[in-house]
Design an enzyme around this catalytic site. Sequence first.
Site, PDB file in Angstrom:
ATOM      1  N   CYS A 149      48.352  46.090  45.972  1.00  0.00           N
ATOM      2  CA  CYS A 149      46.979  45.586  46.142  1.00  0.00           C
ATOM      3  C   CYS A 149      46.725  45.648  47.639  1.00  0.00           C
ATOM      4  CB  CYS A 149      46.880  44.146  45.634  1.00  0.00           C
ATOM      5  SG  CYS A 149      45.381  43.276  46.153  1.00  0.00           S
ATOM      6  N   CYS A 181      41.070  50.184  47.023  1.00  0.00           N
ATOM      7  CA  CYS A 181      41.333  49.037  46.152  1.00  0.00           C
ATOM      8  C   CYS A 181      42.085  49.582  44.936  1.00  0.00           C
ATOM      9  CB  CYS A 181      39.999  48.429  45.739  1.00  0.00           C
ATOM     10  SG  CYS A 181      40.117  47.095  44.530  1.00  0.00           S
TER      11      CYS A 181
HETATM   12  N1  DGL Z   1      42.236  44.756  46.993  1.00  0.00           N
HETATM   13  C1  DGL Z   1      42.252  44.892  45.570  1.00  0.00           C
HETATM   14  C2  DGL Z   1      43.371  45.855  45.124  1.00  0.00           C
HETATM   15  O1  DGL Z   1      43.863  46.637  45.897  1.00  0.00           O
HETATM   16  C3  DGL Z   1      42.322  43.697  44.696  1.00  0.00           C
HETATM   17  C4  DGL Z   1      41.874  42.356  45.055  1.00  0.00           C
HETATM   18  C5  DGL Z   1      41.017  41.725  43.998  1.00  0.00           C
HETATM   19  O2  DGL Z   1      41.523  41.197  42.992  1.00  0.00           O
HETATM   20  O3  DGL Z   1      39.813  41.807  44.177  1.00  0.00           O
HETATM   21  O4  DGL Z   1      43.747  45.852  43.979  1.00  0.00           O
END
Ligand code: DGL
Length: 264
Positions: free
Chosen positions: A191, A80
């Site tokens: 993301c 993430c």
């Molecule tokens: N999957 C997360 C990232 O890579 C973000 C998604 C969220 O806002 O929770 O930043």
Amino acid sequence: MIDNISTNAHAPIGIMDSGMGGISVLREITRLMPQENCIFFGDSKNAPYGSRSTEEIFRLTAKVVDELLERQVKAVVIACNTASSAAGKRLREEYPQLPIIAIEPALKPAVINCPGGRVLVLATEATLREKKFANLMDTWKDRAEIIKMPLPGLPEFVERGELDSPGLREFLWKHFQALGDKKPDGIVLGCTHYPFVRRVISELFNNDVKIFDGAAGTARQLRRRLHSRQLINPSLEKGKITWLNSSSDPGMLELSKKLYEIEL
Ligand code: DGL
């Protein structure tokens, strides 16, 4: 909790995300190291992380890391970008013995492949405001025009399994309209949820844009870290994936498996 860090090469790798997005990284990890056992933890109950404060993101991420350590993992991948930016450094200080692999927007390959061009970085508000991204941008800002664009609301489409729909296309189209005539040469999917809508993003730019994400690079970095600690699983058999999600909705685990298998 520190005693629970496994030094057994057969132990699983813990992979976490605010929700389903990190499955795009898990896919690359199991492609590169199919024999590894993986535990994927999606914190869908608390998603999205991207519009939360740094402190909140740290607290939520640390809680998930503790959940993974309870299952005696040998390494943790923060799949993430938001959690990596807001919590990666602090977690490494708190768990110095634990190999923690973080992800960052793939700005480097994008700039290298679009020299002197225009690179659009799509990420969460938190990722784009954190110092980690400011430092990354400082490194590359003289080699390309870099445009930052937060997309609050996009992870929720993926969390619903909505990977292509008129609503999604309209959402993205409205944001991309703001670029005016500044058409990008390259797009960074900063993301881990966004690779699931890569095809739609590409189509909105007439499939005439190079798209980059950090998933494969993160998987390679994980392999290097495991190798340096002699923690690569030597098994010749395919590893097992254990799916965990903080949401009480059983459909989340079904959706997780679907996102893992789906052709992108
Ligand atoms: N999957 C997360 C990232 O890579 C973000 C998604 C969220 O806002 O929770 O930043």
